[in-house]
Design a protein around this motif. Sequence first.
Motif, mmCIF file in Angstrom:
data_model
loop_
_atom_site.group_PDB
_atom_site.id
_atom_site.type_symbol
_atom_site.label_atom_id
_atom_site.label_comp_id
_atom_site.label_asym_id
_atom_site.label_seq_id
_atom_site.Cartn_x
_atom_site.Cartn_y
_atom_site.Cartn_z
ATOM 1 N N PRO A 1 -3.983 -8.413 5.610
ATOM 2 C CA PRO A 1 -5.393 -8.022 5.494
ATOM 3 C C PRO A 1 -6.180 -8.139 6.797
ATOM 4 O O PRO A 1 -7.077 -7.347 7.049
ATOM 5 C CB PRO A 1 -5.943 -8.984 4.437
ATOM 6 C CG PRO A 1 -4.766 -9.410 3.648
ATOM 7 C CD PRO A 1 -3.610 -9.413 4.607
ATOM 8 N N PRO B 1 -4.678 -4.505 9.287
ATOM 9 C CA PRO B 1 -4.027 -3.446 8.508
ATOM 10 C C PRO B 1 -3.386 -2.352 9.362
ATOM 11 O O PRO B 1 -2.590 -1.570 8.850
ATOM 12 C CB PRO B 1 -5.170 -2.890 7.650
ATOM 13 C CG PRO B 1 -6.405 -3.242 8.369
ATOM 14 C CD PRO B 1 -6.122 -4.519 9.100
ATOM 15 N N ALA C 1 0.851 -1.186 0.000
ATOM 16 C CA ALA C 1 0.000 0.000 0.000
ATOM 17 C C ALA C 1 0.886 1.235 0.000
ATOM 18 O O ALA C 1 2.038 1.188 0.428
ATOM 19 C CB ALA C 1 -0.910 0.007 1.231
ATOM 20 N N THR D 1 -7.686 0.637 2.390
ATOM 21 C CA THR D 1 -7.593 -0.756 1.951
ATOM 22 C C THR D 1 -8.475 -0.945 0.719
ATOM 23 O O THR D 1 -9.360 -0.127 0.450
ATOM 24 C CB THR D 1 -8.038 -1.716 3.074
ATOM 25 O OG1 THR D 1 -9.397 -1.438 3.399
ATOM 26 C CG2 THR D 1 -7.166 -1.560 4.303
#
Length: 150
Positions: free
Chosen positions: A106, A109, A47, A78
């Motif tokens: 996941p 996060p 990310a 996300t």
Amino acid sequence: MLALGATYGLGSVVIGLLVAALGIAGLVSMVRVALVNRRTIREGVPAEARCLEAYVVHNRSSDGYTTSQRRLILGFGTPDGRDVRAELVAHAPYAVGDIVPVRYLPECPERVVPAGASFGIGLSAGLKGVAMLGLVYAGLSLTVMALGAG
């Protein structure tokens, strides 16, 4: 006089067991964190987080040495649309507004790791050193316990 000796022996046993348990619990906790970080580096979702805040924490030790740690508050979204805020210890200088590449799992996060991080020899050697120190600490505690019981 015998009762005092028996009480002292029991107290040494209890304190020895308590100190050994705390040392082993600390060691297990460190290993667990290291394994989660390694998993995040290997399997984590990449990310691009934006630096929302940057600050420095100064730690002064009892022997007069001061260490500094740069920390960042990061924000990112996300794929499922959730906004996440996470704190990260930064080894590179970032300013508010900079993009910081991170990886996260996941299911959690909020726990991010820098994207360029590596689980290298330094961390492995550090964990081995801490493990040996923990074992010595636990061994000394058990020795105190055994001497108190004897």
